[in-house]
Motif scaffolding. Sequence first.
Motif, PDB file in Angstrom:
ATOM      1  N   ARG A 289     -12.068 -11.864 -55.636  1.00 40.60           N
ATOM      2  CA  ARG A 289     -11.680 -11.935 -57.048  1.00 40.60           C
ATOM      3  C   ARG A 289     -12.684 -11.190 -57.933  1.00 40.60           C
ATOM      4  O   ARG A 289     -12.306 -10.449 -58.847  1.00 40.60           O
TER       5      ARG A 289
ATOM      6  N   GLU B  34      -6.816 -14.043 -57.206  1.00 37.83           N
ATOM      7  CA  GLU B  34      -6.872 -15.287 -57.983  1.00 37.83           C
ATOM      8  C   GLU B  34      -5.997 -16.367 -57.357  1.00 37.83           C
ATOM      9  O   GLU B  34      -6.370 -17.554 -57.343  1.00 37.83           O
TER      10      GLU B  34
ATOM     11  N   ASP C 225      -6.361 -20.297 -58.248  1.00 37.70           N
ATOM     12  CA  ASP C 225      -6.344 -20.266 -59.718  1.00 37.70           C
ATOM     13  C   ASP C 225      -5.021 -19.641 -60.153  1.00 37.70           C
ATOM     14  O   ASP C 225      -4.957 -18.503 -60.614  1.00 37.70           O
TER      15      ASP C 225
ATOM     16  N   ALA D 134      -4.700 -18.117 -63.834  1.00 36.93           N
ATOM     17  CA  ALA D 134      -5.321 -16.804 -63.991  1.00 36.93           C
ATOM     18  C   ALA D 134      -4.439 -15.731 -63.351  1.00 36.93           C
ATOM     19  O   ALA D 134      -4.268 -14.634 -63.894  1.00 36.93           O
TER      20      ALA D 134
ATOM     21  N   ARG E 274      -5.706  -8.144 -58.369  1.00 42.78           N
ATOM     22  CA  ARG E 274      -6.525  -9.239 -58.913  1.00 42.78           C
ATOM     23  C   ARG E 274      -5.745 -10.553 -58.889  1.00 42.78           C
ATOM     24  O   ARG E 274      -6.303 -11.609 -58.578  1.00 42.78           O
TER      25      ARG E 274
END
Length: 929
Positions: A861, A893, A898, A901, A889
């Motif tokens: 990340r 994430e 996450d 995000a 990305r």
Amino acid sequence: MSSSIPTIRELFEAAIALDAPARAEFLEQHCPDPERRAQVEALIAADEDAGEPLQTGAIDRMASAMGPTRLRPSLPAGSRVGPFELQEVIGEGGSSTVFHAVREVEGVTQHVALKLMRCSLYSPDAQRAFRREQHALIQLRHPNIARMIEGGVNESGLPYIALELVVGSTITDYVRTHQLGLRRRLHLFSVVCLAVEAAHRALIVHRDLKPSNVLVTEDGEVKLLDFGIAKLLAEDGEGSHTQMPAFTPAYAAPEQQSGGPTTTATDVYALGVLLGEIVTGERVNDGSGRTPSSRISAPSGSARPVALHHVTRKQVRGDLDAIILKALEADPLRRYASAGRLAEDIERLLCSQPVSAQPPSRWYRAHKFMLRHKGGVATTVAFLLAILAALGLALWQARLAREQTVLAEQASSRAKTTLAFIVNVLQTASADLPKDQRPTPEALVREAAKNARDDPELDPLVRAQLFTTLAEIARSNGENRQAELLIDEAIEGLHEQGSSPSSPEWIAALVSKGNLLHDTDRTAEADQLMLGLLPALEGVDTEGAVSALMLYSATRAYAEDTDRAVEFGTRALQKAQRVFGVDSLNAVYTAMYVGLLANKLKHYVEGESILSDVVARWRRLGLPRNEVLARCLFHLAKARHKIGKAAGVETLYREGIALMRSVGDESFYKISMGLRGLADFQIDMEKFAEAKAVLDEAGKISGKVGEDSSEVALTRLLQARWHEERNEWAEAERTYRSAHAALAKNADQGATDAEFSRVKLDWSRALIELGRLDEATTLLAHSKIALGESSGSNDIASPDFHCISGELDMANNRFESAVANLDRGLDLFAKLDVAVPSSEVRCRRSRVNALLALNRAHDARLEAAKAFTRQQEASPQAKGKLAGLLALRARAEQADADPSAAAASIEQARLLAAPVELLSTADRTTLEL
């Protein structure tokens, strides 16, 4: 010649080998019969007439003079030969008549040039041999070779050949009537060479290359006629044989005229004769031993075969002389190994690169690389201007010592002495003398040196300065031995006078010696000589000091010490601005050369700074908008692109391209250089439609040089990158393969060494993407051998090698090894003087995927965030790359648990509205596109 009464043919062949005075004496002795002599002289005149082919009927009279033959009258219009209907006679040759003929093919009228042979083929063996040869010729396909359509033998035993009908002028007529400059002449000739090379690769030799067999259409397309026909004509039929030779004596190689074996070297010789004729307007294989350039004189009232007011002696002297003379070597083994090699030397000449016909001295290559050239002194006026340099130096000394009365008087006295000496020497070159009695520059140098030695009243310092100047003139005339003797005398004289190491005359003498050492392949000695002079240059602002620093910069560049090369080039520039003035033409040109050197050595920051100032001053001073400015614009644009200053790059390229076009078609290869730079920038900016149009034009222009030229290969490299950036990997791989094949044929040229290494790396990446891992492994292994370890270099090949090796490791599921290789690549990128964002970002993207495969989601990340930030800094316009990095990305994430995000990254990527075709399959899936 036989001991009996010689035939007309024997007399002709013996006489044609002699020069005009000897020829007349020979005929007076061996051909007293006026009628027979008239026949021989008619044959000689016909051979020397460039206006081929012969008019209808003329060949019959020639053949009749040569001896008995079985000539047949021309067939009338409407006669049929095989499936063809004859329309009209369009020419005659030694063993055939050429007709315009037609036939109907599936309702379409086909027009051909039909050659009807004069010799019959009666026996089955002769006819089989003819059919075997014509079958091979029918298979020959090349856009610049007139295609053989069909061949056969009619009911009377006469062989015929139907060829593509070409409407055009002979190449010599074409360059004359279109008033082509030298570059366009050479370009046309290189096309001829490449066509001949293609035929040679098909094991077909022409045997009779001459202007009438090389036509150029009104569109400028080259077409070679009669390829391989000479061999067909040489086959003897039953009961008949060829009375005329199956070649044209004026263009035939020595081994061909003596009955020796005919090889591809025979065609190379004929190409040499043709090249000489295209360049000088006359055949250069007359046995006189004169160089081609010596045949070019000032315009006069005398008519010549080719108008030469667009070709000067200076353009031909040197490289082109050497190329022509190498092609015309009497020994076939000393000629070019192939027509392709001859074309390569022509291409090198057009691109200001070293040619293989010249001795490969390091000074010669430095001369090409640095574009440091000093014209040869060819006239008495030029000699006068060169000698006046000594006077100028003395006058400069007088001005410098204006406040020191005694020194000023001494310097003024030397200036007057120098002037008196010059006047005395040049009295021998009075314009009142007939031209043939005026001394040559070489003779003037020898005379001046002798007078300087013998004059006991000549000031020793003036004598030393004169020796230095005379040495420079001798060197420019190629008399290196004489130059070395003179410069050594100058240095010895200055040493005896106790000259200071920082004096202008001492610096000038050592720089002259250094240049001479370059010229005689003693670069290391020149380097040491200038290194020893450096301390004396501190605080000395003279023209000689500038030259010394530039010379040391050049020797450092050739020692691959790029940092010091750029450092001392910059010092030379600063000194030049103090000596000549910042806005002087000398200072501007010095700055330009230093800027180009910095770019060449990949010091783009220094190059951009220097070239920005050069272009600004050029505009402000109102200097000519010419080819030199266009080159500056190209290199400035490239430097700004490489250091990430995108603003204005495209404008600079377009201005330079428009300016280069205004110069004319003769600079075609430089236009393609600008187009490639523009396309490279547009690809990075993701302006793919515009880049494709630019690359198509570059390909069209580059193709004029030849399909296997380095120009075409460099364009293909960018075309492959265009496909790669659009994820069109199969097409990218095919194009990289094609570029590699072309570059391999030009790998000995310094201008393509870097690209040849580069293409291996890019090609291997495409193979990895296509899953062809064994091929990629082999290619990378070859790259490693070529590259070695160059971690301190400004070349991105070494860090790219490690990054691509990491990608190969990932494809083989060796993820730990992949991360190690990728980290090594990123470390090397960090050490470069100039960042390369596109390569660095690609390496970081690969590292993210490797970390994800190792379940190091948090590290992945962070790496993905770095890659996105780096891309955004370098090229915020590249929406496809940014969207792809945001998708990457988001995956990191998600793996790092996450989801919010990740959702934000996906939404940010979608808002960019990047074209879907620019995204990989994985990125499309992540973004649900």
